[in-house]
Design a protein around this motif. Sequence first.
Motif, PDB file in Angstrom:
ATOM      1  N   ASP A  62      -5.699  13.553  -6.380  1.00  0.00           N
ATOM      2  CA  ASP A  62      -6.454  12.419  -5.817  1.00  0.00           C
ATOM      3  C   ASP A  62      -5.780  11.822  -4.590  1.00  0.00           C
ATOM      4  O   ASP A  62      -6.445  11.392  -3.652  1.00  0.00           O
ATOM      5  CB  ASP A  62      -6.565  11.301  -6.865  1.00  0.00           C
ATOM      6  N   GLU A  63      -4.437  11.760  -4.626  1.00  0.00           N
ATOM      7  CA  GLU A  63      -3.736  11.148  -3.482  1.00  0.00           C
ATOM      8  C   GLU A  63      -3.924  11.998  -2.230  1.00  0.00           C
ATOM      9  O   GLU A  63      -4.008  11.480  -1.113  1.00  0.00           O
ATOM     10  CB  GLU A  63      -2.246  10.952  -3.802  1.00  0.00           C
ATOM     11  N   ALA A  64      -3.978  13.315  -2.407  1.00  0.00           N
ATOM     12  CA  ALA A  64      -4.225  14.201  -1.268  1.00  0.00           C
ATOM     13  C   ALA A  64      -5.619  13.923  -0.704  1.00  0.00           C
ATOM     14  O   ALA A  64      -5.801  13.801   0.515  1.00  0.00           O
ATOM     15  CB  ALA A  64      -4.095  15.660  -1.705  1.00  0.00           C
ATOM     16  N   HIS A  65      -6.608  13.804  -1.581  1.00  0.00           N
ATOM     17  CA  HIS A  65      -7.975  13.558  -1.106  1.00  0.00           C
ATOM     18  C   HIS A  65      -8.072  12.243  -0.330  1.00  0.00           C
ATOM     19  O   HIS A  65      -8.729  12.173   0.711  1.00  0.00           O
ATOM     20  CB  HIS A  65      -8.960  13.558  -2.281  1.00  0.00           C
ATOM     21  N   ALA A  66      -7.402  11.201  -0.842  1.00  0.00           N
ATOM     22  CA  ALA A  66      -7.465   9.901  -0.155  1.00  0.00           C
ATOM     23  C   ALA A  66      -6.840  10.017   1.232  1.00  0.00           C
ATOM     24  O   ALA A  66      -7.380   9.495   2.223  1.00  0.00           O
ATOM     25  CB  ALA A  66      -6.747   8.841  -0.991  1.00  0.00           C
ATOM     26  N   ALA A  67      -5.705  10.731   1.310  1.00  0.00           N
ATOM     27  CA  ALA A  67      -5.022  10.867   2.600  1.00  0.00           C
ATOM     28  C   ALA A  67      -5.855  11.707   3.569  1.00  0.00           C
ATOM     29  O   ALA A  67      -5.953  11.392   4.763  1.00  0.00           O
ATOM     30  CB  ALA A  67      -3.653  11.491   2.391  1.00  0.00           C
TER      31      ALA A  67
ATOM     32  N   MET B 208       0.836  -1.206   0.000  1.00  0.00           N
ATOM     33  CA  MET B 208       0.000   0.000   0.000  1.00  0.00           C
ATOM     34  C   MET B 208       0.870   1.256   0.000  1.00  0.00           C
ATOM     35  O   MET B 208       1.904   1.304   0.676  1.00  0.00           O
ATOM     36  CB  MET B 208      -0.880  -0.019   1.254  1.00  0.00           C
ATOM     37  N   LYS B 209       0.456   2.236  -0.775  1.00  0.00           N
ATOM     38  CA  LYS B 209       1.224   3.468  -0.865  1.00  0.00           C
ATOM     39  C   LYS B 209       1.078   4.304   0.414  1.00  0.00           C
ATOM     40  O   LYS B 209      -0.025   4.473   0.923  1.00  0.00           O
ATOM     41  CB  LYS B 209       0.669   4.257  -2.048  1.00  0.00           C
ATOM     42  N   VAL B 210       2.197   4.794   0.915  1.00  0.00           N
ATOM     43  CA  VAL B 210       2.151   5.604   2.144  1.00  0.00           C
ATOM     44  C   VAL B 210       2.098   7.070   1.753  1.00  0.00           C
ATOM     45  O   VAL B 210       2.832   7.498   0.866  1.00  0.00           O
ATOM     46  CB  VAL B 210       3.429   5.359   2.987  1.00  0.00           C
ATOM     47  N   TYR B 211       1.210   7.829   2.384  1.00  0.00           N
ATOM     48  CA  TYR B 211       1.153   9.269   2.114  1.00  0.00           C
ATOM     49  C   TYR B 211       2.124   9.969   3.054  1.00  0.00           C
ATOM     50  O   TYR B 211       2.089   9.770   4.265  1.00  0.00           O
ATOM     51  CB  TYR B 211      -0.264   9.798   2.340  1.00  0.00           C
ATOM     52  N   HIS B 212       3.034  10.762   2.479  1.00  0.00           N
ATOM     53  CA  HIS B 212       4.002  11.486   3.302  1.00  0.00           C
ATOM     54  C   HIS B 212       3.303  12.723   3.860  1.00  0.00           C
ATOM     55  O   HIS B 212       2.990  13.648   3.128  1.00  0.00           O
ATOM     56  CB  HIS B 212       5.211  11.910   2.466  1.00  0.00           C
ATOM     57  N   GLU B 213       3.056  12.698   5.160  1.00  0.00           N
ATOM     58  CA  GLU B 213       2.257  13.770   5.758  1.00  0.00           C
ATOM     59  C   GLU B 213       2.983  15.103   5.811  1.00  0.00           C
ATOM     60  O   GLU B 213       4.192  15.154   5.957  1.00  0.00           O
ATOM     61  CB  GLU B 213       1.863  13.380   7.188  1.00  0.00           C
ATOM     62  N   HIS B 214       2.175  16.139   5.740  1.00  0.00           N
ATOM     63  CA  HIS B 214       2.680  17.499   5.852  1.00  0.00           C
ATOM     64  C   HIS B 214       2.337  17.953   7.267  1.00  0.00           C
ATOM     65  O   HIS B 214       1.219  17.764   7.717  1.00  0.00           O
ATOM     66  CB  HIS B 214       1.925  18.322   4.803  1.00  0.00           C
ATOM     67  N   PHE B 215       3.301  18.530   7.983  1.00  0.00           N
ATOM     68  CA  PHE B 215       2.991  19.038   9.325  1.00  0.00           C
ATOM     69  C   PHE B 215       2.833  20.549   9.235  1.00  0.00           C
ATOM     70  O   PHE B 215       3.807  21.259   8.968  1.00  0.00           O
ATOM     71  CB  PHE B 215       4.078  18.627  10.328  1.00  0.00           C
ATOM     72  N   PRO B 216       1.606  21.031   9.399  1.00  0.00           N
ATOM     73  CA  PRO B 216       1.356  22.462   9.196  1.00  0.00           C
ATOM     74  C   PRO B 216       2.174  23.321  10.159  1.00  0.00           C
ATOM     75  O   PRO B 216       2.243  23.016  11.352  1.00  0.00           O
ATOM     76  CB  PRO B 216      -0.127  22.620   9.505  1.00  0.00           C
ATOM     77  N   VAL B 217       2.782  24.367   9.614  1.00  0.00           N
ATOM     78  CA  VAL B 217       3.476  25.320  10.490  1.00  0.00           C
ATOM     79  C   VAL B 217       2.507  26.456  10.821  1.00  0.00           C
ATOM     80  O   VAL B 217       1.545  26.690  10.105  1.00  0.00           O
ATOM     81  CB  VAL B 217       4.764  25.895   9.836  1.00  0.00           C
ATOM     82  N   MET B 218       2.755  27.138  11.924  1.00  0.00           N
ATOM     83  CA  MET B 218       1.935  28.264  12.387  1.00  0.00           C
ATOM     84  C   MET B 218       0.448  27.896  12.434  1.00  0.00           C
ATOM     85  O   MET B 218      -0.424  28.696  12.073  1.00  0.00           O
ATOM     86  CB  MET B 218       2.152  29.479  11.479  1.00  0.00           C
ATOM     87  N   LEU B 219       0.221  26.659  12.862  1.00  0.00           N
ATOM     88  CA  LEU B 219      -1.157  26.143  12.851  1.00  0.00           C
ATOM     89  C   LEU B 219      -2.098  27.037  13.681  1.00  0.00           C
ATOM     90  O   LEU B 219      -3.165  27.432  13.218  1.00  0.00           O
ATOM     91  CB  LEU B 219      -1.139  24.710  13.394  1.00  0.00           C
ATOM     92  N   HIS B 220      -1.672  27.358  14.899  1.00  0.00           N
ATOM     93  CA  HIS B 220      -2.592  28.100  15.779  1.00  0.00           C
ATOM     94  C   HIS B 220      -2.806  29.532  15.291  1.00  0.00           C
ATOM     95  O   HIS B 220      -3.913  30.061  15.339  1.00  0.00           O
ATOM     96  CB  HIS B 220      -2.083  28.049  17.218  1.00  0.00           C
ATOM     97  N   GLU B 221      -1.722  30.125  14.759  1.00  0.00           N
ATOM     98  CA  GLU B 221      -1.847  31.490  14.220  1.00  0.00           C
ATOM     99  C   GLU B 221      -2.846  31.490  13.055  1.00  0.00           C
ATOM    100  O   GLU B 221      -3.686  32.387  12.935  1.00  0.00           O
ATOM    101  CB  GLU B 221      -0.491  32.010  13.727  1.00  0.00           C
ATOM    102  N   CYS B 222      -2.734  30.467  12.183  1.00  0.00           N
ATOM    103  CA  CYS B 222      -3.662  30.392  11.036  1.00  0.00           C
ATOM    104  C   CYS B 222      -5.098  30.255  11.527  1.00  0.00           C
ATOM    105  O   CYS B 222      -6.009  30.916  11.011  1.00  0.00           O
ATOM    106  CB  CYS B 222      -3.358  29.182  10.158  1.00  0.00           C
ATOM    107  N   MET B 223      -5.306  29.399  12.511  1.00  0.00           N
ATOM    108  CA  MET B 223      -6.665  29.155  13.003  1.00  0.00           C
ATOM    109  C   MET B 223      -7.255  30.415  13.638  1.00  0.00           C
ATOM    110  O   MET B 223      -8.417  30.749  13.442  1.00  0.00           O
ATOM    111  CB  MET B 223      -6.676  27.998  14.026  1.00  0.00           C
ATOM    112  N   ASP B 224      -6.401  31.129  14.413  1.00  0.00           N
ATOM    113  CA  ASP B 224      -6.894  32.355  15.064  1.00  0.00           C
ATOM    114  C   ASP B 224      -7.367  33.368  14.031  1.00  0.00           C
ATOM    115  O   ASP B 224      -8.376  34.046  14.225  1.00  0.00           O
ATOM    116  CB  ASP B 224      -5.757  33.007  15.882  1.00  0.00           C
TER     117      ASP B 224
END
Length: 210
Positions: free
Chosen positions: A58-63, A1-17
């Motif tokens: 499509d791979e992004a949507h599946a992940a 099975m293909k593994v999706y290489h995850e992206h770890f969002p930076v400045m997550l809380h600042e973006c959400m605020d």
Amino acid sequence: MKVYHEHFPVMLHECMDALITDENGIYIDGTLGGGGHAKEILALIGPEATLYGVDQDDEAHAAAKARIGDDPRFIPVKGNFGYLTTLLPPQAIGQVSGILLDLGVSTHQIKEAERGFSFQEDGPLDMRMGNLSGVSAYQVVNNYEYEALRDVFFLFGEETWKQAKLPKPIIDARPIDTTGQLAKVIKGVVSPKFAIKSWARIFPGNTKLK
Ligand SMILES: C[S@@+](CC[C@H](N)C(=O)[O-])C[C@H]1O[C@@H](n2cnc3c(N)ncnc32)[C@H](O)[C@@H]1O
């Protein structure tokens, strides 16, 4: 099975605020990727809110689906965020509380050699984010005339003096089938000290070596 290489969002809380101003509003994540930002948005918005997750890959949507699971507030949308008004239902137009764009290529797209974005792994020259349509890097590199190639590097790659030097060796080396072959041609044009900078400009999103 293909593994999706995850992206770890930076400045997550600042973006959400900055993004979430109405807990039951309509939100758009225009660059859904693996759903890192989207999952956080869903954790913070209320039960009546809606999040449209747009991506052309499509791979992004599946992940993202695997990360988010079933959530009635989340609506995945396949497409290019440049055409948002045609992708969203009419009732959402003009009613959106916030749009998030985490622009660029995902870690996954760079790490999967067959996507054709990486100069560190050899893969077919492709560089398309989705399978929707569009011209592949192979077509550009192998078919564009001198001036058109120079303009691509200048306008999109932000190469400066080198844009004038790159097209000729590329044209001379045709056919160029793989990212490794293109990286080698670029390395032959610039001094070794600047090779990584030039690769990073021509191969979008590749800013670091492994
Ligand atoms: C940096 S990643 C996003 C990562 C995401 N924020 C997360 O937390 O997992 C960028 C994503 O945007 C998508 N993308 C880039 N340009 C796009 C466009 N014009 N329309 C739709 N999606 C696009 C890419 O396919 C990629 O999946």
